[in-house]
Scaffold this motif. Structure first.
Motif, mmCIF file in Angstrom:
data_model
loop_
_atom_site.group_PDB
_atom_site.id
_atom_site.type_symbol
_atom_site.label_atom_id
_atom_site.label_comp_id
_atom_site.label_asym_id
_atom_site.label_seq_id
_atom_site.Cartn_x
_atom_site.Cartn_y
_atom_site.Cartn_z
ATOM 1 N N PHE A 16 69.363 33.722 35.316
ATOM 2 C CA PHE A 16 68.986 33.925 36.716
ATOM 3 C C PHE A 16 67.524 33.612 37.009
ATOM 4 O O PHE A 16 67.083 33.713 38.140
ATOM 5 N N GLY A 17 66.774 33.201 35.987
ATOM 6 C CA GLY A 17 65.346 32.939 36.159
ATOM 7 C C GLY A 17 65.031 31.919 37.236
ATOM 8 O O GLY A 17 64.063 32.045 37.970
ATOM 9 N N ALA A 18 65.866 30.889 37.362
ATOM 10 C CA ALA A 18 65.621 29.847 38.359
ATOM 11 C C ALA A 18 65.784 30.375 39.777
ATOM 12 O O ALA A 18 65.242 29.799 40.716
ATOM 13 N N ALA A 19 66.508 31.468 39.949
ATOM 14 C CA ALA A 19 66.730 32.040 41.270
ATOM 15 C C ALA A 19 65.791 33.215 41.539
ATOM 16 O O ALA A 19 66.037 34.003 42.440
ATOM 17 N N CYS A 20 64.712 33.316 40.797
ATOM 18 C CA CYS A 20 63.782 34.441 40.901
ATOM 19 C C CYS A 20 63.174 34.520 42.306
ATOM 20 O O CYS A 20 62.608 33.547 42.814
ATOM 21 N N SER A 21 63.276 35.675 42.933
ATOM 22 C CA SER A 21 62.738 35.876 44.282
ATOM 23 C C SER A 21 61.219 35.800 44.306
ATOM 24 O O SER A 21 60.634 35.336 45.296
ATOM 25 N N VAL A 22 60.560 36.245 43.243
ATOM 26 C CA VAL A 22 59.096 36.151 43.186
ATOM 27 C C VAL A 22 58.684 34.687 43.177
ATOM 28 O O VAL A 22 57.793 34.266 43.924
ATOM 29 N N SER A 23 59.351 33.892 42.362
ATOM 30 C CA SER A 23 59.051 32.467 42.296
ATOM 31 C C SER A 23 59.272 31.797 43.662
ATOM 32 O O SER A 23 58.460 30.983 44.106
ATOM 33 N N ALA A 24 60.358 32.152 44.320
ATOM 34 C CA ALA A 24 60.642 31.574 45.637
ATOM 35 C C ALA A 24 59.573 31.955 46.653
ATOM 36 O O ALA A 24 59.127 31.117 47.457
#
Length: 172
Positions: free
Chosen positions: A25-33
């Protein structure tokens, strides 16, 4: 055993996120977004100014020291993300120009900006803190950002635990 190490028997502690789940789920990280939209110095300073009532391009440039090219790009990025909206205004005898206003999506960033200010007051400013205080308009009490649970009770950082969101739908 220390008091804080004891677990209440009626509260089940969720299992921490495993490395496999983190990879999945790392690619969908809300912090990254979120960082994609507001994760640079100039975007954060523009948000600071917007929360302090600044609306016009020239005022943003004067208050932040941001170059014209960077300022235009960041305002466009914030507008494209739906964080600000542009509204036309015209001073007497001048051409039409835009001012920028926070949308609901933008206003929802206030705790982020206040949290950064609070951290800066505590860890980056001098012994007296930073130059501004944020107060409740009605009571006059100082405001602060804190972790609270759904019941409104304060939660210490050490008592928070990341768990998987059962409503999460991975992007395709």
């Amino acid at each position: 055993m220390k008091a804080r190490d004891r677990k209440s028997p009626e509260v089940e502690t969720p299992a921490p996120i495993t490395p496999e789940q983190r990879r999945r789920f790392g690619a969908a990280c809300s912090v990254s977004a979120a960082v994609e939209f507001i994760g640079d110095r100039w975007s954060l300073l523009l948000l600071r100014e917007l929360f302090q009532g600044v609306r016009r391009y020239d005022d943003f440039a004067r208050h932040t020291g941001c170059s014209s090219a960077v300022l235009s790009a960041r305002l466009r990025k914030l507008a494209d993300a739906g964080i600000v909206c542009r509204q036309v205004y015209r001073d007497d005898g001048a051409r039409a120009r835009y001012e920028y206003r926070l949308t609901r999506k933008g206003v929802d960033l206030l705790p982020v900006i206040v949290g950064l200010m609070q951290w800066g007051d505590r860890h980056a400013a001098g012994p007296g803190g930073g130059p501004l205080l944020l107060r409740d308009r009605r009571s006059g009490e100082r405001l602060r950002v804190a972790l609270v649970n759904e019941s409104g009770r304060l939660v210490e950082p050490r008592d928070s635990v990341p768990t998987l969101n059962p409503d999460f739908v991975p992007p395709r």
